[in-house]
Design a protein around this motif. Sequence first.
Motif, PDB file in Angstrom:
ATOM      1  N   ARG A  33      82.808 -45.886  82.006  1.00 37.61           N
ATOM      2  CA  ARG A  33      83.164 -44.539  81.592  1.00 37.61           C
ATOM      3  C   ARG A  33      84.279 -44.014  82.465  1.00 37.61           C
ATOM      4  O   ARG A  33      84.359 -44.339  83.652  1.00 37.61           O
ATOM      5  CB  ARG A  33      81.938 -43.626  81.715  1.00 37.61           C
ATOM      6  CG  ARG A  33      82.059 -42.260  81.080  1.00 37.61           C
ATOM      7  CD  ARG A  33      80.901 -41.366  81.464  1.00 37.61           C
ATOM      8  NE  ARG A  33      81.096 -40.763  82.762  1.00 37.61           N
ATOM      9  CZ  ARG A  33      80.326 -39.796  83.259  1.00 37.61           C
ATOM     10  NH1 ARG A  33      79.300 -39.363  82.570  1.00 37.61           N
ATOM     11  NH2 ARG A  33      80.561 -39.295  84.446  1.00 37.61           N
ATOM     12  N   GLY A  35      86.319 -40.155  83.269  1.00 38.16           N
ATOM     13  CA  GLY A  35      86.163 -38.730  83.006  1.00 38.16           C
ATOM     14  C   GLY A  35      86.978 -37.871  83.939  1.00 38.16           C
ATOM     15  O   GLY A  35      87.718 -38.374  84.799  1.00 38.16           O
ATOM     16  N   TYR A  37      86.748 -34.255  86.373  1.00 36.53           N
ATOM     17  CA  TYR A  37      86.012 -33.203  87.054  1.00 36.53           C
ATOM     18  C   TYR A  37      87.036 -32.235  87.619  1.00 36.53           C
ATOM     19  O   TYR A  37      88.224 -32.555  87.718  1.00 36.53           O
ATOM     20  CB  TYR A  37      85.162 -33.788  88.186  1.00 36.53           C
ATOM     21  CG  TYR A  37      83.981 -34.603  87.716  1.00 36.53           C
ATOM     22  CD1 TYR A  37      84.159 -35.845  87.124  1.00 36.53           C
ATOM     23  CD2 TYR A  37      82.668 -34.135  87.863  1.00 36.53           C
ATOM     24  CE1 TYR A  37      83.085 -36.595  86.684  1.00 36.53           C
ATOM     25  CE2 TYR A  37      81.590 -34.881  87.431  1.00 36.53           C
ATOM     26  CZ  TYR A  37      81.813 -36.105  86.843  1.00 36.53           C
ATOM     27  OH  TYR A  37      80.740 -36.844  86.406  1.00 36.53           O
ATOM     28  N   PHE A  47      81.753 -31.067  86.375  1.00 44.87           N
ATOM     29  CA  PHE A  47      82.091 -31.958  85.284  1.00 44.87           C
ATOM     30  C   PHE A  47      82.922 -31.221  84.235  1.00 44.87           C
ATOM     31  O   PHE A  47      82.642 -30.059  83.918  1.00 44.87           O
ATOM     32  CB  PHE A  47      80.810 -32.495  84.647  1.00 44.87           C
ATOM     33  CG  PHE A  47      81.012 -33.227  83.360  1.00 44.87           C
ATOM     34  CD1 PHE A  47      80.758 -32.606  82.151  1.00 44.87           C
ATOM     35  CD2 PHE A  47      81.469 -34.524  83.355  1.00 44.87           C
ATOM     36  CE1 PHE A  47      80.938 -33.259  80.950  1.00 44.87           C
ATOM     37  CE2 PHE A  47      81.655 -35.208  82.170  1.00 44.87           C
ATOM     38  CZ  PHE A  47      81.390 -34.572  80.963  1.00 44.87           C
ATOM     39  N   ALA A  50      84.164 -36.508  79.663  1.00 44.50           N
ATOM     40  CA  ALA A  50      84.051 -37.940  79.911  1.00 44.50           C
ATOM     41  C   ALA A  50      84.114 -38.693  78.602  1.00 44.50           C
ATOM     42  O   ALA A  50      83.800 -38.140  77.530  1.00 44.50           O
ATOM     43  CB  ALA A  50      82.745 -38.270  80.636  1.00 44.50           C
ATOM     44  N   THR A  58      82.527 -39.163  73.420  1.00 47.00           N
ATOM     45  CA  THR A  58      82.994 -38.153  74.372  1.00 47.00           C
ATOM     46  C   THR A  58      81.917 -37.117  74.663  1.00 47.00           C
ATOM     47  O   THR A  58      80.988 -36.910  73.868  1.00 47.00           O
ATOM     48  CB  THR A  58      84.232 -37.437  73.831  1.00 47.00           C
ATOM     49  OG1 THR A  58      83.920 -36.833  72.569  1.00 47.00           O
ATOM     50  CG2 THR A  58      85.382 -38.404  73.645  1.00 47.00           C
ATOM     51  N   ASN A  97      87.760 -39.656  87.362  1.00 50.59           N
ATOM     52  CA  ASN A  97      86.625 -40.447  87.832  1.00 50.59           C
ATOM     53  C   ASN A  97      86.435 -41.667  86.937  1.00 50.59           C
ATOM     54  O   ASN A  97      86.580 -41.570  85.715  1.00 50.59           O
ATOM     55  CB  ASN A  97      85.359 -39.599  87.831  1.00 50.59           C
ATOM     56  CG  ASN A  97      84.120 -40.400  88.177  1.00 50.59           C
ATOM     57  OD1 ASN A  97      83.354 -40.820  87.319  1.00 50.59           O
ATOM     58  ND2 ASN A  97      83.927 -40.643  89.468  1.00 50.59           N
ATOM     59  N   SER A 107      81.344 -45.629  91.537  1.00 48.73           N
ATOM     60  CA  SER A 107      82.133 -44.469  91.127  1.00 48.73           C
ATOM     61  C   SER A 107      83.402 -44.422  91.958  1.00 48.73           C
ATOM     62  O   SER A 107      83.368 -44.558  93.180  1.00 48.73           O
ATOM     63  CB  SER A 107      81.316 -43.191  91.338  1.00 48.73           C
ATOM     64  OG  SER A 107      82.059 -42.048  90.970  1.00 48.73           O
TER      65      SER A 107
END
Length: 119
Positions: A33, A35, A37, A47, A50, A58, A97, A107
């Motif tokens: 994934r 995304g 932030y 958040f 993502a 999504t 991220n 991550s």
Amino acid sequence: QVQLVESGGGLVQAGGSLRLSCAASGLTFSTTRMGWYRQGPREEREFVAAITWSSGATRYADSVTGRFTISRDNAKNTVYLQMNSLKPEDTAIYYCNLLGGDIVTRSYWGQGTQVTVSS
């Protein structure tokens, strides 16, 4: 070594638009994934949006639903965030991220890009 390089931030008036990009390099594993932030002044990181790398599914924070759109280019290992109808409260540092890994999911974070929305 995984690197995430964001671009596209800047200063825009309320109601305007910006498009953020995040290019990933050094990937030697599967991406799960990617995304976005954000962290505003004196606030915790929160958040924004993502996208699941394989399916394209999504997810969005309630505060940006209907205004922001996340998309990806698998071939370029790049994720985008189209931000429309920007508000002063969208002012923040936006971080990219990436979640990925073949055995252990890790991550990774970009360095951040500043988005400032003036009223």
